[in-house]
Design a protein around this motif. Structure first.
Motif, mmCIF file in Angstrom:
data_model
loop_
_atom_site.group_PDB
_atom_site.id
_atom_site.type_symbol
_atom_site.label_atom_id
_atom_site.label_comp_id
_atom_site.label_asym_id
_atom_site.label_seq_id
_atom_site.Cartn_x
_atom_site.Cartn_y
_atom_site.Cartn_z
ATOM 1 N N LEU A 14 -39.260 -20.674 9.180
ATOM 2 C CA LEU A 14 -40.592 -21.200 8.633
ATOM 3 C C LEU A 14 -41.729 -20.136 9.309
ATOM 4 N N ASN A 15 -41.299 -18.807 9.712
ATOM 5 C CA ASN A 15 -42.241 -18.078 10.476
ATOM 6 C C ASN A 15 -43.314 -17.368 9.739
ATOM 7 N N TYR A 16 -43.248 -17.264 8.351
ATOM 8 C CA TYR A 16 -44.157 -16.668 7.449
ATOM 9 C C TYR A 16 -44.808 -17.704 6.407
ATOM 10 N N VAL B 42 -46.956 -24.925 7.569
ATOM 11 C CA VAL B 42 -46.817 -23.901 8.661
ATOM 12 C C VAL B 42 -46.404 -24.654 10.069
ATOM 13 N N PRO B 43 -45.329 -24.270 10.871
ATOM 14 C CA PRO B 43 -45.150 -25.074 11.931
ATOM 15 C C PRO B 43 -46.307 -25.014 13.216
ATOM 16 N N ILE C 115 -29.882 -12.129 20.669
ATOM 17 C CA ILE C 115 -30.443 -11.714 19.562
ATOM 18 C C ILE C 115 -31.461 -12.715 19.034
ATOM 19 N N ILE C 116 -32.536 -12.483 18.270
ATOM 20 C CA ILE C 116 -33.560 -13.346 17.893
ATOM 21 C C ILE C 116 -33.969 -12.833 16.577
ATOM 22 N N THR C 117 -33.628 -13.539 15.580
ATOM 23 C CA THR C 117 -34.046 -13.050 14.221
ATOM 24 C C THR C 117 -35.314 -13.768 13.676
ATOM 25 N N THR C 118 -36.367 -13.158 13.318
ATOM 26 C CA THR C 118 -37.706 -13.759 13.405
ATOM 27 C C THR C 118 -38.142 -14.329 12.168
ATOM 28 N N GLY C 119 -37.375 -14.662 11.111
ATOM 29 C CA GLY C 119 -38.019 -15.472 9.865
ATOM 30 C C GLY C 119 -37.974 -14.547 8.834
ATOM 31 N N THR C 120 -38.198 -14.989 7.515
ATOM 32 C CA THR C 120 -38.348 -14.107 6.122
ATOM 33 C C THR C 120 -39.486 -14.415 5.519
ATOM 34 N N PRO C 121 -39.845 -13.295 4.697
ATOM 35 C CA PRO C 121 -41.247 -13.618 3.684
ATOM 36 C C PRO C 121 -40.795 -14.232 2.620
ATOM 37 N N PRO C 122 -41.850 -14.650 1.633
ATOM 38 C CA PRO C 122 -41.268 -15.192 0.622
ATOM 39 C C PRO C 122 -40.330 -14.632 -0.350
ATOM 40 N N GLY C 123 -39.818 -15.129 -1.302
ATOM 41 C CA GLY C 123 -38.803 -14.618 -2.478
ATOM 42 C C GLY C 123 -37.566 -15.135 -2.249
ATOM 43 N N VAL C 124 -37.267 -16.107 -1.421
ATOM 44 C CA VAL C 124 -35.884 -16.636 -1.392
ATOM 45 C C VAL C 124 -35.319 -17.474 -2.522
#
Length: 280
Positions: free
Chosen positions: A78-80, A91-92, A238-247
């Motif tokens: 939830l980083n976007y 938004v957290p 590795i850190i992966t940072t979240g996704t924009p909308p459209g899932v």
């Protein structure tokens, strides 16, 4: 530099992408692209390598995940703000952290497995970064000193496992093939501003996600600072940072992946991935 690992799964060799577009073998220079190679000292040695003198790797070889022996694969949810909205969540107030099993890591063009019992297989294009220097209780102002480079991650998710079963998100995030990484690791000097990169994802040739890292709630520097308050980050993590909308979960009606579907995704300056969904 653009660092790669190539060859059959489980037998990858280290390499780099030369400026002439050829893939060059690094086996005589480093054992692998791992935490040692990604340390400040390791990267300094690689910077002195004359890529033109390295052996050329034949075209068409499989690319594996660009980093070997990953100790931790940490993801941010939830980083976007707009993705949180489409998920029906607020938004957290702090970064939402969860783990993906390192056994989920796969190459950028390897198939995505449709797990047994899966009904809601979803996609998430993300910017991922790799730690190069041990980080513990890192101040925000020096957080970027601990980053070695960047790459693409498809945070593949099985939503029914993630949300509808009891327990933590990790169950819906960790099946084999649920973390395609690469095609290469781009070292940080080639990415002057990780908070200004476009990212996109297509399913069966139709655009589903189209966003920018500029809209992240918590940027790369803050994530290094924040996560290091709770756990030590080691070189190669590795850190992966979240996704924009459209899932798929956020579409009306929701849409999910099935056998034979294809997923193409990319992040500005970091290359592209291509996957096909297959039955286990």
């Amino acid at each position: 530099m653009k660092l790669v690992r190539y060859g059959d799964k489980g037998f990858e060799k280290p390499g780099l992408l030369h400026t002439d577009g050829t893939l060059r073998d690094l086996s005589r220079v480093v054992r692998d692209i791992d935490g040692a190679a990604l340390s400040d000292a390791g990267l300094s040695r690689l910077e002195w390598v004359d890529a033109a003198m390295l052996p050329i790797v034949p075209e068409g070889v499989r690319l594996g995940a660009p980093v070997a022996n990953v100790g931790k694969l940490i993801a941010v949810g939830l980083n976007y703000a707009d993705h949180a909205a489409e998920s029906g969540m607020d938004v957290p107030p702090e970064p939402v952290l969860f783990m993906k099993a390192t056994s989920a890591i796969s190459g950028p063009d390897d198939p995505i497995e449709l797990p047994r019992g899966s009904t809601k297989l979803d996609w998430e294009v993300e910017l991922a970064f790799v730690i190069g220097t041990r980080a513990k209780y890192v101040p925000l102002e020096s957080a970027m000193d601990h980053v070695a480079g960047y790459m693409i991650c498809n945070d593949v998710s099985e939503r029914s496992f993630q949300i509808e079963h009891a327990g933590q998100w990790v169950k819906g995030k960790s099946h084999d093939s649920f973390a395609p990484l690469g095609p290469w690791l781009v070292t940080k000097e080639e990415v002057p501003d990780p908070q200004n990169l476009s990212l996109w994802l297509d399913v069966n040739g139709s655009r589903r996600q189209n966003g920018s890292t500029a809209t992240m709630v918590y940027g790369v520097a803050y994530l290094v600072h924040y996560i290091s308050q709770f756990m030590t980050l080691e070189p190669g993590d590795i850190i992966t940072t979240g996704t924009p909308p459209g899932v798929g979960m956020g579409m009306d009606p929701p849409q999910f992946l099935w056998e034979g579907d294809t997923v193409d995704l990319g992040v500005e300056g970091l290359g592209q991935q291509h996957q096909r969904v297959v039955l286990v």
